[in-house]
Scaffold this motif. Sequence first.
Motif, PDB file in Angstrom:
ATOM      1  N   GLY A 106       0.807  -1.228   0.000  1.00 18.68           N
ATOM      2  CA  GLY A 106       0.000   0.000   0.000  1.00 18.68           C
ATOM      3  C   GLY A 106       0.833   1.269   0.000  1.00 18.68           C
ATOM      4  O   GLY A 106       2.073   1.236   0.049  1.00 18.68           O
ATOM      5  N   ALA A 107       0.123   2.398  -0.052  1.00 23.95           N
ATOM      6  CA  ALA A 107       0.806   3.690  -0.161  1.00 23.95           C
ATOM      7  C   ALA A 107       1.647   4.010   1.071  1.00 23.95           C
ATOM      8  O   ALA A 107       2.690   4.657   0.969  1.00 23.95           O
ATOM      9  CB  ALA A 107      -0.213   4.804  -0.396  1.00 23.95           C
ATOM     10  N   ALA A 108       1.199   3.560   2.241  1.00 24.14           N
ATOM     11  CA  ALA A 108       1.965   3.830   3.463  1.00 24.14           C
ATOM     12  C   ALA A 108       3.372   3.248   3.317  1.00 24.14           C
ATOM     13  O   ALA A 108       4.377   3.914   3.614  1.00 24.14           O
ATOM     14  CB  ALA A 108       1.249   3.241   4.678  1.00 24.14           C
ATOM     15  N   LEU A 111       5.435   5.115   0.584  1.00 20.89           N
ATOM     16  CA  LEU A 111       5.997   6.388   1.057  1.00 20.89           C
ATOM     17  C   LEU A 111       7.158   6.163   2.027  1.00 20.89           C
ATOM     18  O   LEU A 111       8.222   6.784   1.882  1.00 20.89           O
ATOM     19  CB  LEU A 111       4.903   7.214   1.748  1.00 20.89           C
ATOM     20  N   PHE A 132      -2.003  14.748   4.389  1.00 18.59           N
ATOM     21  CA  PHE A 132      -2.314  13.509   5.118  1.00 18.59           C
ATOM     22  C   PHE A 132      -1.464  13.453   6.397  1.00 18.59           C
ATOM     23  O   PHE A 132      -0.237  13.591   6.332  1.00 18.59           O
ATOM     24  CB  PHE A 132      -1.991  12.332   4.186  1.00 18.59           C
ATOM     25  N   TYR A 135       2.096  11.828   6.983  1.00 22.18           N
ATOM     26  CA  TYR A 135       3.333  12.263   6.304  1.00 22.18           C
ATOM     27  C   TYR A 135       4.422  12.605   7.312  1.00 22.18           C
ATOM     28  O   TYR A 135       5.592  12.289   7.123  1.00 22.18           O
ATOM     29  CB  TYR A 135       3.073  13.488   5.413  1.00 22.18           C
ATOM     30  N   ASN A 176       0.059  15.281  -3.283  1.00 27.72           N
ATOM     31  CA  ASN A 176      -1.014  14.284  -3.175  1.00 27.72           C
ATOM     32  C   ASN A 176      -2.261  14.852  -3.860  1.00 27.72           C
ATOM     33  O   ASN A 176      -2.931  15.710  -3.317  1.00 27.72           O
ATOM     34  CB  ASN A 176      -1.273  13.998  -1.677  1.00 27.72           C
ATOM     35  N   ASN A 180      -6.151  14.160  -0.039  1.00 27.77           N
ATOM     36  CA  ASN A 180      -6.748  13.908   1.266  1.00 27.77           C
ATOM     37  C   ASN A 180      -6.086  14.905   2.204  1.00 27.77           C
ATOM     38  O   ASN A 180      -4.868  14.854   2.317  1.00 27.77           O
ATOM     39  CB  ASN A 180      -6.427  12.471   1.720  1.00 27.77           C
ATOM     40  N   ASP A 214       2.056  11.035  -4.187  1.00 26.29           N
ATOM     41  CA  ASP A 214       1.302  10.038  -3.424  1.00 26.29           C
ATOM     42  C   ASP A 214      -0.083   9.917  -4.064  1.00 26.29           C
ATOM     43  O   ASP A 214      -0.849  10.874  -4.049  1.00 26.29           O
ATOM     44  CB  ASP A 214       1.200  10.534  -1.961  1.00 26.29           C
ATOM     45  N   PRO A 216      -3.008   7.460  -3.914  1.00 26.87           N
ATOM     46  CA  PRO A 216      -4.032   6.437  -3.657  1.00 26.87           C
ATOM     47  C   PRO A 216      -5.395   6.789  -4.248  1.00 26.87           C
ATOM     48  O   PRO A 216      -6.245   5.925  -4.377  1.00 26.87           O
ATOM     49  CB  PRO A 216      -4.108   6.347  -2.130  1.00 26.87           C
ATOM     50  N   TYR A 217      -5.591   8.068  -4.624  1.00 25.05           N
ATOM     51  CA  TYR A 217      -6.908   8.486  -5.135  1.00 25.05           C
ATOM     52  C   TYR A 217      -6.870   8.784  -6.638  1.00 25.05           C
ATOM     53  O   TYR A 217      -7.776   9.426  -7.160  1.00 25.05           O
ATOM     54  CB  TYR A 217      -7.404   9.721  -4.359  1.00 25.05           C
ATOM     55  N   SER A 243      -1.320   3.156  -4.640  1.00 26.59           N
ATOM     56  CA  SER A 243      -1.972   2.144  -3.815  1.00 26.59           C
ATOM     57  C   SER A 243      -3.286   1.733  -4.471  1.00 26.59           C
ATOM     58  O   SER A 243      -3.953   2.558  -5.102  1.00 26.59           O
ATOM     59  CB  SER A 243      -2.260   2.742  -2.444  1.00 26.59           C
ATOM     60  N   SER A 245      -5.653   0.582  -2.546  1.00 26.47           N
ATOM     61  CA  SER A 245      -6.580   0.583  -1.403  1.00 26.47           C
ATOM     62  C   SER A 245      -7.927   1.193  -1.747  1.00 26.47           C
ATOM     63  O   SER A 245      -8.973   0.651  -1.392  1.00 26.47           O
ATOM     64  CB  SER A 245      -5.985   1.372  -0.238  1.00 26.47           C
ATOM     65  N   LYS A 246      -7.908   2.347  -2.407  1.00 28.94           N
ATOM     66  CA  LYS A 246      -9.159   3.076  -2.631  1.00 28.94           C
ATOM     67  C   LYS A 246      -9.753   2.740  -3.997  1.00 28.94           C
ATOM     68  O   LYS A 246     -10.958   2.596  -4.128  1.00 28.94           O
ATOM     69  CB  LYS A 246      -8.924   4.587  -2.515  1.00 28.94           C
ATOM     70  N   ARG A 254      -3.608  -4.459   1.545  1.00 29.06           N
ATOM     71  CA  ARG A 254      -2.259  -3.909   1.575  1.00 29.06           C
ATOM     72  C   ARG A 254      -1.488  -4.164   0.284  1.00 29.06           C
ATOM     73  O   ARG A 254      -0.559  -4.983   0.257  1.00 29.06           O
ATOM     74  CB  ARG A 254      -1.453  -4.452   2.790  1.00 29.06           C
ATOM     75  N   TYR A 333     -13.362  13.148   0.104  1.00 30.80           N
ATOM     76  CA  TYR A 333     -13.365  14.035   1.269  1.00 30.80           C
ATOM     77  C   TYR A 333     -13.859  15.413   0.853  1.00 30.80           C
ATOM     78  O   TYR A 333     -13.564  15.876  -0.254  1.00 30.80           O
ATOM     79  CB  TYR A 333     -11.961  14.172   1.839  1.00 30.80           C
TER      80      TYR A 333
HETATM   81  N1  PLP Z   1      -1.734   8.650   1.441  1.00 31.39           N
HETATM   82  C1  PLP Z   1      -2.939   9.204   1.575  1.00 31.39           C
HETATM   83  C2  PLP Z   1      -3.143  10.589   1.106  1.00 31.39           C
HETATM   84  C3  PLP Z   1      -3.996   8.499   2.182  1.00 31.39           C
HETATM   85  O1  PLP Z   1      -5.187   9.083   2.313  1.00 31.39           O
HETATM   86  C4  PLP Z   1      -3.764   7.181   2.624  1.00 31.39           C
HETATM   87  C5  PLP Z   1      -4.823   6.404   3.281  1.00 31.39           C
HETATM   88  O2  PLP Z   1      -5.900   6.870   3.586  1.00 31.39           O
HETATM   89  C6  PLP Z   1      -2.484   6.637   2.448  1.00 31.39           C
HETATM   90  C7  PLP Z   1      -1.494   7.395   1.855  1.00 31.39           C
HETATM   91  C8  PLP Z   1      -2.188   5.237   2.890  1.00 31.39           C
HETATM   92  O3  PLP Z   1      -2.783   4.341   2.008  1.00 31.39           O
HETATM   93  P1  PLP Z   1      -2.641   2.763   2.097  1.00 31.39           P
HETATM   94  O4  PLP Z   1      -3.883   2.239   2.728  1.00 31.39           O
HETATM   95  O5  PLP Z   1      -2.546   2.309   0.695  1.00 31.39           O
HETATM   96  O6  PLP Z   1      -1.420   2.474   2.877  1.00 31.39           O
END
Ligand code: PLP
Length: 400
Positions: A106-108, A111, A132, A135, A176, A180, A214, A216-217, A243, A245-246, A254, A333
């Motif tokens: 995932g993005a976490a 990053l 976010f 960060y 980003n 978010n 970054d 994810p969206y 990512s 995820s979304k 993950r 959001y």
């Molecule tokens: N970056 C941003 C802007 C996010 O909003 C999120 C999760 O909400 C993440 C990274 C982390 O995403 P992931 O669930 O893929 O680790």
Amino acid sequence: MMLNQKMYELGSKRSVIREIFEYAKKRGEEIGRENVFDFSIGNPSVPAPEQVNQTIKQLVDETPSVALHGYTSAQGDKGVREQIAGNLRRRFGAQVSGDDLYMTCGAAASLTITFHALKEDGDEFITFAPYFTEYKVFVEGAGAKLVALSSDKNLQPDFSALEQAITPRTKGLLINSPNNPSGVVYGENTVKKLAEVLTRKSQEYGKPIFLISDEPYRELVYDKQTVVPFITNYYPNSIVCYSYSKSLSAPGERIGYILVNPQAENAKAVYAAVCGAGRSLGYVCAPALFQRVAAACDGLTADLSVYKRNRDLLYEGLTACGFECVYPDGAFYLFMKSAEGDAYAFCERAKKYELLLVPADDFGCKGYVRIAYCVQTQTIERALPLFAKLAKEYGLTNKS
Ligand code: PLP
């Protein structure tokens, strides 16, 4: 106890979002879930595309178990990376190959690995507020400093602030978009201008300043005219942290990737440092089953029409009540001006109506709240009359 104090603090203190999310669960048990309007967390509310489940079933039925569940290469299965790279070439005209991709949890993870890979002593990473909340945790975890700049009044980059903030210590700019917590998208002109500033400053200081995106969206935009530029097409020293995820409504699985732009200065060395950081953080080999699911479903999305409907309903409903909102082009959001200076106090008042909003102070932006509209549409329909009552308390004028 002999512990890493910083880690202890991070682990024992919940984020504001998690705090509200937990409160919502508790409150739901007391008064019934349907009576609590939880707009706190960015957990996708739309089911994953059918192809996600179909692919899982097919993979389980058709692949020998040992092959399916075994380790892949540390940077991810080669076939998976090649398939995703092919999609990126086709979708965005990006000149990339599987060897530029590193599969992550995932993005976490994308990053944290990127910051660890790039960071040298004294380095700083710049970002624009609102940002976010994690960060700061990720950048500081890599031993670097996060420098947060204010955005302009439309929450687009403040270019003069950026020019002034870049110093020889600047290793990268983190963006980003779709954002978010604001939902704002950076258009092509903005990205070109960012690239121009970073190119000029890189030349001035004689070293590359990276653009870290970054994303994810990436696919979550709601109007035909909203296009999210693909960063590697605009700036060579760029790294995409993606990512699924979304987009695939699968945050618990993950899965994501890092794309190192092959046109970056010393791209092969940057990619090697990404592999090294993944290794040192213990992230080698992202979940094997979901690497394959990601490759098969790359480019698909959950049903975005639900988020679009939610966005339209909420934006129109809240502005009609007299609230001042930033128009969200993407993500899920909505960023709204707090009706009083102290966003925490405003959120407490909203709580009286069981409206659970997140004060934006932790996103580096005082005087705003974030409303996550990845909820059932009915929740928004039922919440709007309560928002109207809240607006009345502040003497806001009904504009409908
Ligand atoms: N970056 C941003 C802007 C996010 O909003 C999120 C999760 O909400 C993440 C990274 C982390 O995403 P992931 O669930 O893929 O680790």
